[in-house]
Motif scaffolding. Structure first.
Motif, mmCIF file in Angstrom:
data_model
loop_
_atom_site.group_PDB
_atom_site.id
_atom_site.type_symbol
_atom_site.label_atom_id
_atom_site.label_comp_id
_atom_site.label_asym_id
_atom_site.label_seq_id
_atom_site.Cartn_x
_atom_site.Cartn_y
_atom_site.Cartn_z
ATOM 1 N N LEU A 11 0.913 -1.241 0.116
ATOM 2 C CA LEU A 11 0.031 0.106 0.057
ATOM 3 C C LEU A 11 0.762 1.262 0.051
ATOM 4 C CD1 LEU A 11 -2.830 -1.069 2.421
ATOM 5 C CD2 LEU A 11 -2.926 -0.800 0.080
ATOM 6 N N THR A 12 2.081 1.137 0.626
ATOM 7 C CA THR A 12 2.917 2.282 0.793
ATOM 8 C C THR A 12 3.464 2.707 -0.528
ATOM 9 O OG1 THR A 12 3.416 2.102 3.052
ATOM 10 C CG2 THR A 12 4.808 3.379 2.201
ATOM 11 N N ALA A 13 4.159 1.562 -1.157
ATOM 12 C CA ALA A 13 4.752 1.424 -2.554
ATOM 13 C C ALA A 13 3.816 2.187 -3.590
ATOM 14 C CB ALA A 13 5.125 0.326 -2.845
ATOM 15 N N ASP A 14 2.602 1.701 -3.523
ATOM 16 C CA ASP A 14 1.387 2.162 -4.440
ATOM 17 C C ASP A 14 0.931 3.655 -4.154
ATOM 18 O OD1 ASP A 14 1.646 -0.300 -5.841
ATOM 19 O OD2 ASP A 14 -0.088 -1.186 -4.753
ATOM 20 N N GLY A 15 1.591 4.112 -3.149
ATOM 21 C CA GLY A 15 1.087 5.553 -2.843
ATOM 22 C C GLY A 15 -0.290 5.459 -1.991
ATOM 23 N N GLU A 16 -0.707 4.442 -1.641
ATOM 24 C CA GLU A 16 -2.081 4.554 -0.852
ATOM 25 C C GLU A 16 -1.988 5.061 0.642
ATOM 26 O OE1 GLU A 16 -5.271 3.447 -1.804
ATOM 27 O OE2 GLU A 16 -4.501 3.389 -3.888
ATOM 28 N N ILE A 17 -0.838 4.515 1.299
ATOM 29 C CA ILE A 17 -0.816 5.119 2.543
ATOM 30 C C ILE A 17 0.415 6.041 2.648
ATOM 31 C CG2 ILE A 17 0.107 4.365 4.980
ATOM 32 C CD1 ILE A 17 -0.773 1.498 4.511
ATOM 33 N N PRO A 18 -0.063 7.455 3.149
ATOM 34 C CA PRO A 18 1.437 8.404 3.230
ATOM 35 C C PRO A 18 2.347 8.091 4.079
ATOM 36 C CG PRO A 18 -0.791 9.149 4.865
ATOM 37 C CD PRO A 18 -0.987 7.634 4.034
ATOM 38 N N GLY A 19 3.682 7.955 3.460
ATOM 39 C CA GLY A 19 4.646 7.581 4.145
ATOM 40 C C GLY A 19 6.072 8.338 3.537
ATOM 41 N N PHE A 20 6.907 8.188 4.272
ATOM 42 C CA PHE A 20 8.448 8.566 3.613
ATOM 43 C C PHE A 20 9.322 7.764 3.984
ATOM 44 C CE2 PHE A 20 7.565 10.422 7.856
ATOM 45 C CZ PHE A 20 8.979 10.605 8.352
ATOM 46 N N LYS A 21 10.641 7.843 3.313
ATOM 47 C CA LYS A 21 11.555 6.938 3.337
ATOM 48 C C LYS A 21 12.781 7.762 4.248
ATOM 49 C CE LYS A 21 11.632 3.194 0.355
ATOM 50 N NZ LYS A 21 12.275 2.447 -0.643
ATOM 51 N N VAL A 22 13.670 7.034 5.276
ATOM 52 C CA VAL A 22 14.533 7.754 5.883
ATOM 53 C C VAL A 22 15.599 6.587 5.737
ATOM 54 C CG1 VAL A 22 15.475 8.269 8.103
ATOM 55 C CG2 VAL A 22 13.222 8.894 7.514
ATOM 56 N N GLY A 23 16.625 6.889 5.289
ATOM 57 C CA GLY A 23 17.649 5.802 4.656
ATOM 58 C C GLY A 23 17.400 4.458 4.521
ATOM 59 N N GLY A 24 16.272 4.442 3.588
ATOM 60 C CA GLY A 24 15.795 3.387 2.777
ATOM 61 C C GLY A 24 14.852 2.760 3.513
ATOM 62 N N ALA A 25 14.473 3.256 4.722
ATOM 63 C CA ALA A 25 13.276 2.429 5.670
ATOM 64 C C ALA A 25 12.131 3.494 5.462
ATOM 65 C CB ALA A 25 13.877 2.174 6.864
ATOM 66 N N TRP A 26 10.966 2.600 5.534
ATOM 67 C CA TRP A 26 9.445 3.734 5.471
ATOM 68 C C TRP A 26 9.450 4.083 7.019
ATOM 69 C CZ3 TRP A 26 7.453 5.761 1.307
ATOM 70 C CH2 TRP A 26 7.668 5.153 0.263
ATOM 71 N N ARG A 27 8.969 5.412 6.990
ATOM 72 C CA ARG A 27 8.318 5.876 8.185
ATOM 73 C C ARG A 27 7.277 6.766 8.049
ATOM 74 N NH1 ARG A 27 11.791 2.719 9.889
ATOM 75 N NH2 ARG A 27 13.521 3.178 11.014
ATOM 76 N N PHE A 28 6.109 6.557 8.925
ATOM 77 C CA PHE A 28 5.188 7.319 8.801
ATOM 78 C C PHE A 28 4.619 8.272 10.132
ATOM 79 C CE2 PHE A 28 5.448 2.950 7.150
ATOM 80 C CZ PHE A 28 4.704 3.205 5.982
ATOM 81 N N ARG A 29 4.063 9.351 9.884
ATOM 82 C CA ARG A 29 3.567 10.031 10.933
ATOM 83 C C ARG A 29 1.989 9.590 11.238
ATOM 84 N NH1 ARG A 29 6.041 15.453 11.162
ATOM 85 N NH2 ARG A 29 7.652 15.560 9.509
ATOM 86 N N LYS A 30 1.849 9.466 12.640
ATOM 87 C CA LYS A 30 0.403 8.897 13.034
ATOM 88 C C LYS A 30 -0.269 9.841 12.556
ATOM 89 C CE LYS A 30 -1.754 7.130 17.299
ATOM 90 N NZ LYS A 30 -2.962 7.711 16.828
ATOM 91 N N GLN A 31 -0.383 11.244 12.959
ATOM 92 C CA GLN A 31 -1.501 12.032 12.347
ATOM 93 C C GLN A 31 -1.792 11.860 10.937
ATOM 94 O OE1 GLN A 31 0.848 15.373 13.715
ATOM 95 N NE2 GLN A 31 0.094 16.433 12.070
ATOM 96 N N GLU A 32 -1.120 11.523 10.130
ATOM 97 C CA GLU A 32 -1.224 11.621 8.603
ATOM 98 C C GLU A 32 -1.690 10.105 8.566
ATOM 99 O OE1 GLU A 32 2.383 11.971 6.273
ATOM 100 O OE2 GLU A 32 2.372 14.256 6.804
ATOM 101 N N ILE A 33 -1.536 9.345 8.974
ATOM 102 C CA ILE A 33 -2.428 7.901 9.218
ATOM 103 C C ILE A 33 -3.734 8.015 9.545
ATOM 104 C CG2 ILE A 33 -2.342 5.452 9.955
ATOM 105 C CD1 ILE A 33 -0.096 6.080 7.807
ATOM 106 N N ASP A 34 -3.969 8.705 10.735
ATOM 107 C CA ASP A 34 -5.081 9.040 11.238
ATOM 108 C C ASP A 34 -5.994 9.973 10.273
ATOM 109 O OD1 ASP A 34 -4.522 7.670 13.572
ATOM 110 O OD2 ASP A 34 -4.068 9.384 14.618
#
Length: 62
Positions: free
Chosen positions: A25-48
């Motif tokens: 879902l993240t790779a498809d752009g469905e879930i808002p996230g960002f990469k830090v050093g190649g690892a996905w990270r997510f802001r809880k408020q953006e997920i909410d």
């Protein structure tokens, strides 16, 4: 200090989905996230906010 940044494992647990589904879902752009050093990270408020959008649209993707 609590942080509002979640890992892929944490967001998968929060959404009650598998990590594999969270990656897809993240790779498809469905879930808002960002990469830090190649690892996905997510802001809880953006997920909410993403969850709220899905609820308003009846669960349909944009």
């Amino acid at each position: 200090m609590d942080t509002d940044i979640m890992t892929i494992k944490e967001v998968a647990s929060y959404l009650k989905i598998t990590e594999k589904t969270a990656y897809r879902l993240t790779a498809d752009g469905e879930i808002p996230g960002f990469k830090v050093g190649g690892a996905w990270r997510f802001r809880k408020q953006e997920i909410d906010a993403w969850i709220d959008e899905r609820l308003k649209s009846g669960g349909k993707s944009d």
